[in-house]
Design an enzyme around this catalytic site. Structure first.
Site, mmCIF file in Angstrom:
data_model
loop_
_atom_site.group_PDB
_atom_site.id
_atom_site.type_symbol
_atom_site.label_atom_id
_atom_site.label_comp_id
_atom_site.label_asym_id
_atom_site.label_seq_id
_atom_site.Cartn_x
_atom_site.Cartn_y
_atom_site.Cartn_z
ATOM 1 N N HIS A 122 1.570 -27.849 15.676
ATOM 2 C CA HIS A 122 2.828 -28.273 16.285
ATOM 3 C C HIS A 122 3.949 -27.605 15.480
ATOM 4 C CE1 HIS A 122 6.169 -31.004 17.248
ATOM 5 N NE2 HIS A 122 5.470 -31.367 18.307
ATOM 6 N N ASP A 199 -1.005 -32.905 9.022
ATOM 7 C CA ASP A 199 -0.217 -33.434 10.126
ATOM 8 C C ASP A 199 -1.121 -34.362 10.942
ATOM 9 O OD1 ASP A 199 1.089 -33.979 12.456
ATOM 10 O OD2 ASP A 199 1.505 -31.895 12.997
ATOM 11 N N GLN A 202 -1.262 -36.864 15.722
ATOM 12 C CA GLN A 202 -2.178 -37.156 16.840
ATOM 13 C C GLN A 202 -3.486 -37.757 16.351
ATOM 14 O OE1 GLN A 202 -1.184 -36.964 19.922
ATOM 15 N NE2 GLN A 202 0.578 -35.600 19.817
ATOM 16 N N LYS A 225 3.736 -42.792 18.542
ATOM 17 C CA LYS A 225 2.552 -42.314 19.275
ATOM 18 C C LYS A 225 1.383 -43.292 19.125
ATOM 19 C CE LYS A 225 3.620 -37.429 18.498
ATOM 20 N NZ LYS A 225 4.234 -37.003 19.751
ATOM 21 N N CYS A 362 5.484 -27.897 22.259
ATOM 22 C CA CYS A 362 5.929 -27.569 20.881
ATOM 23 C C CYS A 362 4.857 -26.809 20.114
ATOM 24 C CB CYS A 362 6.339 -28.819 20.096
ATOM 25 S SG CYS A 362 7.624 -29.751 20.905
HETATM 26 N N1 7TS Z 1 2.743 -33.108 14.935
HETATM 27 C C1 7TS Z 1 2.027 -33.202 16.061
HETATM 28 C C2 7TS Z 1 0.594 -32.772 16.078
HETATM 29 C C3 7TS Z 1 2.634 -33.708 17.200
HETATM 30 O O1 7TS Z 1 1.924 -33.805 18.327
HETATM 31 C C4 7TS Z 1 3.994 -34.110 17.159
HETATM 32 C C5 7TS Z 1 4.722 -34.578 18.385
HETATM 33 C C6 7TS Z 1 4.665 -34.031 15.929
HETATM 34 C C7 7TS Z 1 4.005 -33.512 14.833
HETATM 35 C C8 7TS Z 1 6.093 -34.481 15.782
HETATM 36 O O2 7TS Z 1 6.182 -35.854 15.888
HETATM 37 P P1 7TS Z 1 7.625 -36.567 16.002
HETATM 38 O O3 7TS Z 1 7.329 -37.996 16.222
HETATM 39 O O4 7TS Z 1 8.330 -36.307 14.728
HETATM 40 O O5 7TS Z 1 8.304 -35.930 17.172
HETATM 41 N N2 7TS Z 1 4.133 -34.149 19.570
HETATM 42 C C9 7TS Z 1 4.613 -34.236 20.817
HETATM 43 C C10 7TS Z 1 3.864 -33.836 21.911
HETATM 44 O O6 7TS Z 1 2.729 -33.359 21.845
HETATM 45 N N3 7TS Z 1 4.564 -34.064 23.030
HETATM 46 O O7 7TS Z 1 5.744 -34.579 22.686
HETATM 47 C C11 7TS Z 1 5.791 -34.696 21.307
#
Ligand code: 7TS
Length: 408
Positions: A122, A199, A202, A225, A362
């Site tokens: 990501h 990271d 997910q 999430k 992303c």
């Molecule tokens: N890392 C991964 C693997 C992610 O899927 C996401 C967000 C992030 C980091 C960032 O997380 P945040 O809460 O700081 O935004 N992923 C997604 C997605 O897959 N669709 O919308 C956001």
């Protein structure tokens, strides 16, 4: 798992409609729905226990602090951290991943050093280290992905070297749903003295995380999430490392003493939490973890995989549907319809009341690797049903008919 209907009853939003159709929510990888208990926990703070934390010495202030710190304790237990002091609250996974890179990058990365990452990352995992690499004249090295897009231990070994200083990898891919063999990778990285930032955005909604067992140096995830509210994320760091790291944000409540000529800072995690934190969201995250623990990861995984297989079976029977991850580890399906742009398809799903994500997710590096400008992603979680999958399939057939055969 409690009965599916009991779970669904806990999510008020599932009674809503979208475009006049029952809501079919298949975008949990973007953000999950929130159960009533999470909403109520935030409301409890906002209506009964509102006060800033670590400040007021009156009873209400202490109660708010206890709720906030109670959440930190729950997070520490959730990922089996040695101590709550290893849990830094951030506003999301992005901020947590950036904190590691911005705090450490300039001090431990020198010209010619190598940072290992992957094309599966990501942007939040990749960009901070690309920034550091450019500034420090270091080299970014990519783990070659297998034919189906996986990170493997063998491929990791092929790029690990004495020059490796940092490894920044995803635990679970947000596009393919693959679980990275991160424990073995961490062991190898440590054998050359490299630090590992994982990271887990997910991973935390889907699989049990044990930071002591993984022996990771840093691990980041986000509350929204995993049934929690937006605005709250977590950075786990080994205490000995957090202790040595500099804060990157300065202000209230992170200081020890402030003087004209210089100031000193609190011990971790507080030196990384400048300003008033997102108190209500932290309290909501505790309720989310309690909910996940009540269901249990075995039941979560079983449910996701069952629905995933059901969906793969039906979708793969539709001519022209190209599924990029027919085999995967969590409930994520990444696909396209031949000769139809995913954004066109997205409008059809929308009309059918089906929430799926269309775009590059992303992960522009991975879209290039896939040789696809964008894809469709359906992501399954605890509240989804076979009927949801049937609606996804019906909308897919309808979209194909509209765009390829002009049938409305
Ligand atoms: N890392 C991964 C693997 C992610 O899927 C996401 C967000 C992030 C980091 C960032 O997380 P945040 O809460 O700081 O935004 N992923 C997604 C997605 O897959 N669709 O919308 C956001």
């Amino acid at each position: 798992m409690s009965s599916l209907q009991t779970v669904r009853d806990d999510f008020k939003i599932l009674n809503e409609t979208m475009n006049g159709k029952p809501l079919v929510y298949l975008d949990s990888s973007a953000t999950s729905l929130k159960p009533n208990s999470v909403v109520e926990a935030i409301e409890f703070y906002n209506t009964k226990k509102t006060a800033n934390v670590h400040r007021g010495v009156y009873k209400l202030g202490n109660e708010a602090t206890e709720l906030y710190e109670g959440s930190r304790h729950t997070v520490a237990k959730f990922i089996n951290a040695k101590s709550s002091n290893e849990i830094v609250f951030t506003k999301g996974c992005t901020e947590a991943l950036n904190l590691v890179a911005m705090s450490l990058g300039h001090s431990i990365i020198e010209e010619g050093d190598e940072i290992i990452t992957s094309e599966l990352e990501h942007h939040s995992s990749f960009l901070p280290w690309q920034w550091i690499a450019n500034h420090q004249k270091a080299k970014l090295v990519f783990v070659p992905l297998t034919e189906d897009g996986r990170i493997t231990v063998e491929n990791f070994k092929s790029v690990l070297s004495e020059r490796t200083k940092v490894v920044a990898l995803t635990y679970v891919s947000n596009v393919m749903g693959y679980i990275t063999p991160i424990k073995e990778i961490i062991k190898l990285a440590h054998s050359v003295g490299a630090l590992v930032s994982v990271d887990a955005a997910q991973a935390s909604p889907h699989i049990k995380i044990d930071v002591q067992n993984l022996d990771c140096d840093f691990l980041s995830f986000t509350g929204h999430k995993m049934l929690g509210p937006t605005g709250i994320g977590v950075l786990y760091g080994k205490y000995s490392l957090l202790e040595k790291m500099e804060p990157i944000s300065f202000g209230g409540e992170m200081i020890d003493l402030v003087d004209l000529n210089g100031s000193t800072f609190k011990n971790p995690p507080y030196k990384f939490e400048a300003g008033t934190p997102v108190i209500g969201s932290a309290i909501g995250l505790k309720a989310a973890i309690d909910y996940i623990n009540k269901i249990g990861f075995d039941a979560i995984q079983k449910h996701e995989i069952e629905l995933r297989e059901y969906a793969i079976d039906l979708l793969s029977k539709i001519e022209g549907v190209n599924i990029y991850n027919t085999v995967s580890d969590v409930g994520i399906i990444n696909f396209n319809i031949e000769d139809v742009h995913p954004h066109d398809m997205a409008s059809v799903y929308d009309n059918h009341g089906v929430c799926v994500r269309a775009g590059h997710h992303c992960t522009q590096l991975f879209m290039k690797w896939l040789k696809a400008p964008a894809t469709l992603r359906a992501s399954i979680y605890i509240y989804n049903t076979k009927e949801d999958i049937d609606a996804l399939v019906a909308a897919t057939i309808s979209g194909k008919d509209i765009f390829l055969h002009g049938i409305f």
